[in-house]
Design an enzyme around this catalytic site. Structure first.
Site, PDB file in Angstrom:
ATOM      1  N   TYR A  50       1.016  -1.136   0.013  1.00 37.37           N
ATOM      2  CA  TYR A  50      -0.149   0.079  -0.090  1.00 37.37           C
ATOM      3  C   TYR A  50       0.701   1.110  -0.493  1.00 37.37           C
ATOM      4  CZ  TYR A  50      -3.100  -2.717   1.278  1.00 37.37           C
ATOM      5  OH  TYR A  50      -4.684  -4.305   1.849  1.00 37.37           O
ATOM      6  N   LYS A  54       1.299   4.781  -2.480  1.00 40.57           N
ATOM      7  CA  LYS A  54       0.996   5.811  -2.668  1.00 40.57           C
ATOM      8  C   LYS A  54       1.961   6.525  -2.613  1.00 40.57           C
ATOM      9  CE  LYS A  54      -1.857   4.320   1.579  1.00 40.57           C
ATOM     10  NZ  LYS A  54      -1.948   3.848   2.789  1.00 40.57           N
ATOM     11  N   VAL A  97      -0.194   7.652   9.255  1.00 31.42           N
ATOM     12  CA  VAL A  97      -0.309   6.438  10.242  1.00 31.42           C
ATOM     13  C   VAL A  97      -0.748   5.455   9.467  1.00 31.42           C
ATOM     14  CG1 VAL A  97      -0.058   5.436  12.587  1.00 31.42           C
ATOM     15  CG2 VAL A  97       0.012   8.479  11.934  1.00 31.42           C
ATOM     16  N   GLN A  98       0.017   4.491   9.175  1.00 25.45           N
ATOM     17  CA  GLN A  98      -0.182   3.734   8.077  1.00 25.45           C
ATOM     18  C   GLN A  98      -0.736   2.149   9.674  1.00 25.45           C
ATOM     19  OE1 GLN A  98       0.145   2.531   4.394  1.00 25.45           O
ATOM     20  NE2 GLN A  98      -1.397   0.937   5.207  1.00 25.45           N
ATOM     21  N   LEU A  99      -2.181   1.766   9.156  1.00 19.77           N
ATOM     22  CA  LEU A  99      -2.407   0.947  10.450  1.00 19.77           C
ATOM     23  C   LEU A  99      -2.766  -0.333   9.241  1.00 19.77           C
ATOM     24  CD1 LEU A  99      -5.604   2.706  11.688  1.00 19.77           C
ATOM     25  CD2 LEU A  99      -2.795   2.755  12.569  1.00 19.77           C
ATOM     26  N   ASP A 123      -5.367  11.450   5.930  1.00 13.50           N
ATOM     27  CA  ASP A 123      -6.565  10.544   6.186  1.00 13.50           C
ATOM     28  C   ASP A 123      -7.773  10.876   6.938  1.00 13.50           C
ATOM     29  OD1 ASP A 123      -5.497   8.056   5.063  1.00 13.50           O
ATOM     30  OD2 ASP A 123      -4.358   7.553   7.055  1.00 13.50           O
ATOM     31  N   ARG A 171     -19.400   0.271   9.806  1.00 10.71           N
ATOM     32  CA  ARG A 171     -19.353   1.404  10.589  1.00 10.71           C
ATOM     33  C   ARG A 171     -18.184   0.891  11.342  1.00 10.71           C
ATOM     34  NH1 ARG A 171     -23.227  -0.770  15.827  1.00 10.71           N
ATOM     35  NH2 ARG A 171     -22.176  -3.171  16.236  1.00 10.71           N
ATOM     36  N   GLY A 271      -9.771  -2.816  -8.042  1.00 12.44           N
ATOM     37  CA  GLY A 271      -9.092  -1.863  -9.159  1.00 12.44           C
ATOM     38  C   GLY A 271     -10.600  -0.224  -9.240  1.00 12.44           C
ATOM     39  N   VAL A 273     -12.310   0.556  -5.635  1.00  9.12           N
ATOM     40  CA  VAL A 273     -12.266   1.620  -4.625  1.00  9.12           C
ATOM     41  C   VAL A 273     -10.416   2.040  -4.799  1.00  9.12           C
ATOM     42  CG1 VAL A 273     -12.447   2.546  -2.626  1.00  9.12           C
ATOM     43  CG2 VAL A 273     -14.519   1.894  -4.239  1.00  9.12           C
ATOM     44  N   GLY A 381      20.609  62.288  24.763  1.00 13.29           N
ATOM     45  CA  GLY A 381      19.383  61.920  24.067  1.00 13.29           C
ATOM     46  C   GLY A 381      18.504  62.837  23.724  1.00 13.29           C
ATOM     47  N   GLY A 383      15.792  61.239  21.886  1.00 15.53           N
ATOM     48  CA  GLY A 383      14.205  59.976  21.726  1.00 15.53           C
ATOM     49  C   GLY A 383      14.312  58.931  20.590  1.00 15.53           C
TER      50      GLY A 383
END
Length: 929
Positions: A50, A54, A97-99, A123, A171, A271, A273, A381, A383
């Site tokens: 994977y 990428k 982060v590759q899971l 992601d 889910r 091929g 999704v 001085g 200023g």
């Protein structure tokens, strides 16, 4: 009908569009490139596959992608640390982060996922991005890539989502939950099904749009699916297949062959999704980079200003400083376009800025460059510092222009001595005043340490050369280590300067050993002083080496105050860390008995000096009372050095303000000293070209120049004779003329005091314009803050648009005496110069040593245009005596001494420290001005 070829076409179209977007970003900033990091723990084959997909897609688009692989032994803390480092890296715009996290240790995936900065979470898996998606804030979050790819495929079918009945099976936080939210906010009526759903087939049968991501091979059958439905299969499953070499094949969560007969559109596995997920990941990365570029456009500030609450009468400076609560310095840094990894916080009110910003902004145009100087001042001085701060408050808080002040860091000597603080005054100050006037970030202490290391090296070398033979000295300089002698890099440099092209210590001849080992310094030629950042008159001349351990090797020496060190001048004029290293190496500390210059590189100490100065080189960020940014950096003496803040601070500020913004810096003492050196030394080395000179004048000083009494702390300015003022304006005329020698427009700022009359102020403004000033305005910024300098700001803005023809006063290739003569005649009004014997000798010596082409830094009284402090107005008919000439070769100038120049002040009978104390309850500093 299958979406397979459409998926291919869509993700190709997305990639082509993203390539154009990246190319467009590079036209805005040629140095910019979107950055992506893929963090992996372990070495799983599926993850590697994977990730390679990428990285390949990123390279094709033009994204700078990095694979950050941690070993299987990585702990949770190590993973979190790696992510936080990427979060702070402004060159990275996306972090994946590759899971799964394939570690032998237990790692909380939720914790790891949520530590990713939301703005880099391409992601879309952090709670922040998930929460925004759930609330419908689709334009202000990153949408997870698989659901986003699914939506893109649905759009390509031509089927309108709005009003349709959609069913999502699964889910998970990666697919199912965000897919539900995405369909919902695209106006579908959405049902989420899962393992506990009753009569799943019936629910599926009602779906116009079906998205499946349950992780069960071919679970959804054809007879479940509504005729003509859009079916998106996100599943990736492996089932046995003896016909394949691997013995298995990939299938989705949908039984493809049977569902295909029912569906209007269907995605295949593989091929379908998958390629769209990668395309959406790239899209999110490019979107993140765009957002970064848009929010960090140089000169595009989103700054808030602090409203002053003015009091009458004006309270003390410290009371005013404490009445204003400064913005957190990290917030101010963000407001002016600094990135988090470019800022090092030193508490809540001060920070250092990394030099990397110069590289990031090098293609950006500079802003307008303004130098504030003054007429020949009174001892109190006139200023300039207050005017500098009042002007930037006016330009920023009142005229809404991007503006930076760049000022010198004050020495602690005057703070505890006679003058007190130096942060401006009244309602035009740098705050917090205590931080500004005391240690700040330790730059002056670093210079003290570096300077005194050189001094220690000089006397140690004198001692060792006087007490050892050539061979013994050489053996100690190049000691045996592991049975071998080895030259250090700095010793190799010395050999090359001596013309000895050898790197093996055993091959040097006796003559070469002597030349290498002996610097043979003439003690009477040593020009390097020890320093301390305290006023102490009893260190002006001392005897060192009186301990019996030094075997009678004593010599007279002296201390200077730290800001008089050449290292301070080097810091102020350097352009980079590399340049500082070279300048520190070139500092000449003495002359050998044969007449050769001895440098810190010869002493072997220049590398160590650079290490001591590595933090001091970074400009310090503070703010004014009204919340405008200030760089406080370097504070060289204005007589034996050039009296200006650092080149680096000016360069960074000019990039940050943008082409319509302003950078206002101050030059020490009057225009004949600080401004002349600003142009001929600072601008010569920086390559910067100023747009406007602001010349500060006061009624009291001009009356003094007209023959009135010398101004002191007890001065009563109620001398209402306009003829004194008119006569004294000759000094202002001369200083305007001095500025115009350099081809830069001059705006006269009349710093008004409450005792000044309208007629006096009007007279100065009228005469200033008559003698060639672009404009002249009265200012009341001490009492009113930026509001009292708006007219000055408007005049400066107009002057910055006027034609200018900047030029240096002299060519550095001229002989030393000629350069001194040009300054004396054109700037001071002298008839000629007289080189006294010591000065004549130095002209010959420095010319012979190759230093004759350095700029000139005149060390002269600031209280008169001539060499005599009591000669006011515009003295004429005088010859300028040059007592001696010294070299600051590392800083890059020669400084002729006109009269005696004490380089360490003494304490008065009643120093300021009598009033300074710390409240142990509140930890507030009391009595500091």
């Amino acid at each position: 009908w299958e979406i397979d070829h459409r998926s291919f076409c869509v993700h190709r179209q997305v990639r082509e569009r993203l390539k154009k977007d990246v190319a467009q970003m590079k036209t805005q900033d040629p140095n910019f490139r979107p950055g992506l990091v893929v963090l992996q723990v372990g070495d799983r084959d599926d993850s590697n596959l994977y990730i390679s997909m990428k990285l390949k897609a990123a390279a094709e688009i033009g994204i700078n992608a990095t694979h950050l692989r941690l070993p299987k032994t990585a702990t949770e803390d190590e993973v979190l640390h790696s992510i936080m480092e990427v979060n702070e890296n402004s060159a990275i715009h996306g972090l994946i982060v590759q899971l799964p996290l394939d570690s032998i240790h237990k790692i909380d995936t939720e914790k790891v996922t949520n530590i990713v900065a939301p703005e880099k979470d391409v992601d879309g898996l952090t709670c922040i991005n998930a929460g925004k998606l759930s609330r419908g804030d689709l334009g202000d979050c990153f949408i997870p890539c698989t659901p986003n790819g699914c939506m893109e495929l649905i759009r390509q079918t031509g089927v309108s989502v709005a009003g349709k009945r959609a069913v999502v099976i699964g889910r998970s936080k990666i697919v199912g939950a965000p897919m539900h939210d995405l369909l919902l906010w695209n106006h579908a009526t959405v049902t989420t099904c899962h393992s506990k759903t009753a009569d799943l087939a019936a629910e599926v049968g009602r779906a116009d749009i079906l998205v499946v991501g349950i992780g069960k091979a071919e679970m959804v059958k054809g007879d479940w699916v509504k005729k003509g439905a859009v079916v998106i299969d996100c599943g990736i499953n492996h089932i046995p297949d003896e016909t394949r070499p691997s013995g298995k094949r990939v299938v989705g969560d949908v039984h493809y062959s049977s569902v295909k007969e029912q569906a209007g559109f269907i995605t295949p596995v593989p091929g379908g999704v998958g390629p769209m997920t990668v395309a959406m990941l790239m899209q999110n990365t490019v979107l993140s980079a765009k957002r970064f570029l848009e929010s960090h456009q140089p000169g595009k500030w989103s700054i808030t200003y602090t409203k002053l609450i003015l009091q009458k009468p004006v309270p003390s400076d410290i009371v005013i400083s404490r009445s204003c609560v400064p913005k957190p310095i990290d917030r101010l840094a963000t407001e002016v376009g600094l990135l988090s990894d470019e800022v090092e916080l030193y508490g809540k009110t001060k920070a250092k800025v990394q030099l990397d910003i110069i590289s990031r902004l090098r293609a950006q145009p500079d802003g307008k460059y303004v130098v504030v100087t003054g007429i020949t001042p009174t001892p109190l001085g006139e200023g300039k510092s207050t005017t500098t701060i009042g002007l930037v408050q006016a330009l920023g808080a009142h005229m809404k222009l991007n503006v930076f002040a760049c000022v010198r860091q004050p020495s602690q000597g005057p703070t505890f001595g006679i003058k007190g603080g130096a942060a401006g005054g009244g309602y035009s100050q740098v705050i917090p005043m205590e931080e500004f006037n005391l240690h700040l970030t330790g730059d002056i202490h670093a210079i003290t340490a570096a300077n005194n290391l050189v001094a220690a090296a000089i006397d140690a070398r004198l001692f060792h050369e006087a007490t050892q033979t050539d061979k013994a000295l050489y053996n100690r300089l190049v000691p045996l280590s592991g049975g071998q002698r080895t030259f250090s890099p700095i010793q190799i440099n010395r050999l090359k300067r001596l013309g000895i092209e050898k790197t093996d210590p055993t091959t040097l001849t006796e003559e070469e050993i002597t030349r290498f080992a002996r610097l043979d310094m003439d003690p009477d030629s040593i020009t390097w002083h020890r320093v301390i950042d305290t006023n102490d008159r009893f260190l002006r001349k001392i005897t060192i080496g009186q301990s019996p351990t030094e075997k009678g090797h004593t010599r007279e020496a002296q201390f200077s105050i730290t800001v008089a060190s050449e290292i301070m001048a080097v810091l102020a004029l350097t352009s980079s860390l590399k340049d500082m290293r070279q300048r520190l190496a070139k500092m000449v500390v003495a002359t050998s008995r044969s007449g050769q210059p001895i440098t810190t590189e010869d002493l072997g100490v220049s590398g160590a000096l650079t290490v001591l100065m590595r933090d001091a080189i970074k400009p310090n960020l503070m703010q004014t009372l009204e919340g405008t940014p200030v760089f406080v950096h370097a504070g060289p003496f204005a007589n034996i050095a050039h009296g200006n803040s650092s080149v680096l601070a000016d360069k960074i500020a000019l990039k940050l303000v943008g082409p319509e913004g302003f950078v206002v810096t101050e030059a020490g003492f009057g225009a004949d000293i600080g401004m002349e050196k600003f142009f001929n030394i600072k601008c010569r080395y920086s390559g910067l070209r100023p747009h406007v000179v602001v010349l500060v004048a006061t009624v009291r000083a001009l009356k003094m120049h007209g023959g009135g009494p010398t101004v002191s702390i007890l001065y009563n300015s109620c001398i209402k004779k306009l003829q004194l003022l008119c006569k004294g304006c000759s000094n202002m005329r001369k200083q305007v003329e001095n500025a115009r020698h350099f081809g830069v427009p001059v705006v006269v700022a009349v710093n008004a005091f409450k005792t000044d009359t309208e007629s006096e102020l009007d007279l100065i403004c009228t005469l200033a314009k008559e003698v060639g000033a672009f404009d002249a305005v009265r200012c009341s910024h001490w009492a009113e803050g930026g509001a009292g300098a708006v007219a000055l700001g408007q005049a400066v803005q107009r002057a910055s648009e006027a034609p200018s023809d900047f030029k240096f006063l002299y060519d550095v290739e001229l002989p030393i005496a000629d350069k001194i003569r040009i300054i004396a005649q054109k700037i001071y009004g002298a008839d000629d110069i007289e080189l006294l014997p010591d000065a004549q000798h130095k002209v010959e010596l420095y010319t012979k040593q190759g230093f004759g082409n350095l700029p000139i830094c005149m060390a002269k009284t600031h209280l008169s245009l001539s060499h005599e402090a009591d000669k006011k107005g515009v003295p004429t008919g005088f010859v300028l005596p040059i007592r001696d000439i010294r070299a600051s070769v590392g800083a890059g100038f020669l400084y002729p001494l006109v009269g005696t120049m004490p380089t360490i002040p003494g304490l008065p009978t009643r120093p300021c420290f009598y009033d300074i104390d710390l409240d142990p309850e509140t930890e507030q500093v009391n009595g500091l001005f």
